[in-house]
Design an enzyme around this catalytic site. Structure first.
Site, PDB file in Angstrom:
ATOM      1  N   HIS A 134     -29.721 -15.240  29.539  1.00 38.50           N
ATOM      2  CA  HIS A 134     -30.606 -16.383  29.761  1.00 38.50           C
ATOM      3  C   HIS A 134     -29.859 -17.492  30.499  1.00 38.50           C
ATOM      4  O   HIS A 134     -28.649 -17.664  30.348  1.00 38.50           O
ATOM      5  CB  HIS A 134     -31.119 -16.922  28.423  1.00 38.50           C
ATOM      6  N   ARG A 201      -9.984 -11.366  24.187  1.00 35.61           N
ATOM      7  CA  ARG A 201      -8.730 -11.525  24.926  1.00 35.61           C
ATOM      8  C   ARG A 201      -7.852 -10.308  24.650  1.00 35.61           C
ATOM      9  O   ARG A 201      -8.021  -9.611  23.636  1.00 35.61           O
ATOM     10  CB  ARG A 201      -8.004 -12.802  24.504  1.00 35.61           C
TER      11      ARG A 201
END
Length: 272
Positions: A134, A201
């Site tokens: 969105h 990460r």
């Protein structure tokens, strides 16, 4: 008399349970989707030995969905191509799934634009892969009414995607990558690494010289040799530690290497 009624009721319940379970097993077998039995679905391609379990989740745009061979798609998996059903998406596939891919129960792969999943990828349950997000550029308009952003997604060969991971639009995941459970992945992920967290990460990498860094905390598992039978595995589990260690140290290329190892009752060599 109450005891008799309870016994009869319990017997009827067990009988009904068996009938329900047998009926549901038949429904699952019959409702499974394969290349030979696609049912109402018209996928662009389904490779041999690929099976989509019943019941499926939401599926549409299947002419633009290509599934490789030997794939396992578990129950309640959603596969969509295009923003909505009945769109003409052009001549090329939108969602490509390689060979030997496993999509865990309840996973979603939303391909409003191109999504590519490489071969031999394993998805845990409830993984969410989407090429659409969105947008909220206009703060005065409801977010759901604003045109979404779309970016292709690529997942390289041999990846393991943990339970509940989310792969966002634009993600480029390399080969043989581990995505930890619950990770949220965006951007580029290099080959042969482990990513975790939200946003994800890199927490471990493979170095050609030093191996995994930081080092793995456990030794690698030893594969079961080809041709070993269940009875032989059971016999191995009964060996004492000293004999098991001596067997593990044998050189299989030496013809008489096992001559000095006593054959015990239940020894795997006694079965061969």
């Amino acid at each position: 008399m109450p005891t008799s009624r309870n016994t009869f009721s319990s017997w009827r319940r067990r009988l009904a349970q068996r009938a329900v379970h047998a009926g549901w097993a038949w429904v699952q077998r019959t409702g499974a989707v394969t290349a030979e039995h696609p049912g109402r679905f018209r996928f662009g391609a389904i490779g041999p030995s690929t099976r989509l379990a019943f019941p499926l989740g939401t599926v549409f745009g299947e002419p633009w969905i290509h599934l490789g061979s030997h794939c396992i798609v578990a129950e309640q998996v959603t596969l969509t191509a295009g923003l909505m059903p009945d769109l003409d998406l052009g001549p090329d596939p939108i969602l490509r799934v390689g060979d030997g891919v496993v999509l865990g129960r309840g996973s979603h792969v939303i391909a409003d634009t191109t999504v590519t999943i490489g071969s031999d990828c394993y998805f845990g349950p409830y993984v969410y892969v989407t090429s659409t997000n969105h947008s909220y550029d206009d703060p005065h308009q409801p977010i759901g009414r604003q045109w979404p952003r779309m970016e292709p997604v690529e997942i390289g060969d041999g990846c393991w995607i943990g339970t509940g991971a989310v792969i966002l639009p634009g993600a480029r995941i390399g080969r043989n990558v581990v995505v930890a459970a619950g990770a949220v992945v965006r951007g580029t992920v290099p080959d042969r690494c482990v990513v975790a967290g939200a946003p994800a990460r890199v927490v471990r990498r493979w170095d050609p010289v030093e191996g995994w860094q930081p080092p793995l905390r456990t030794p690698p598992p030893v594969p079961i040799p080809d041709g070993v039978t269940p009875d032989q595995l059971s016999a191995l589990s009964g060996l004492d530690e000293e004999t098991a260690a001596r067997l593990a140290a044998l050189d299989p290329d030496t013809p008489d290497a096992s001559a000095d190892v006593p054959v015990q009752s239940g020894d795997v060599r006694a079965e061969s």
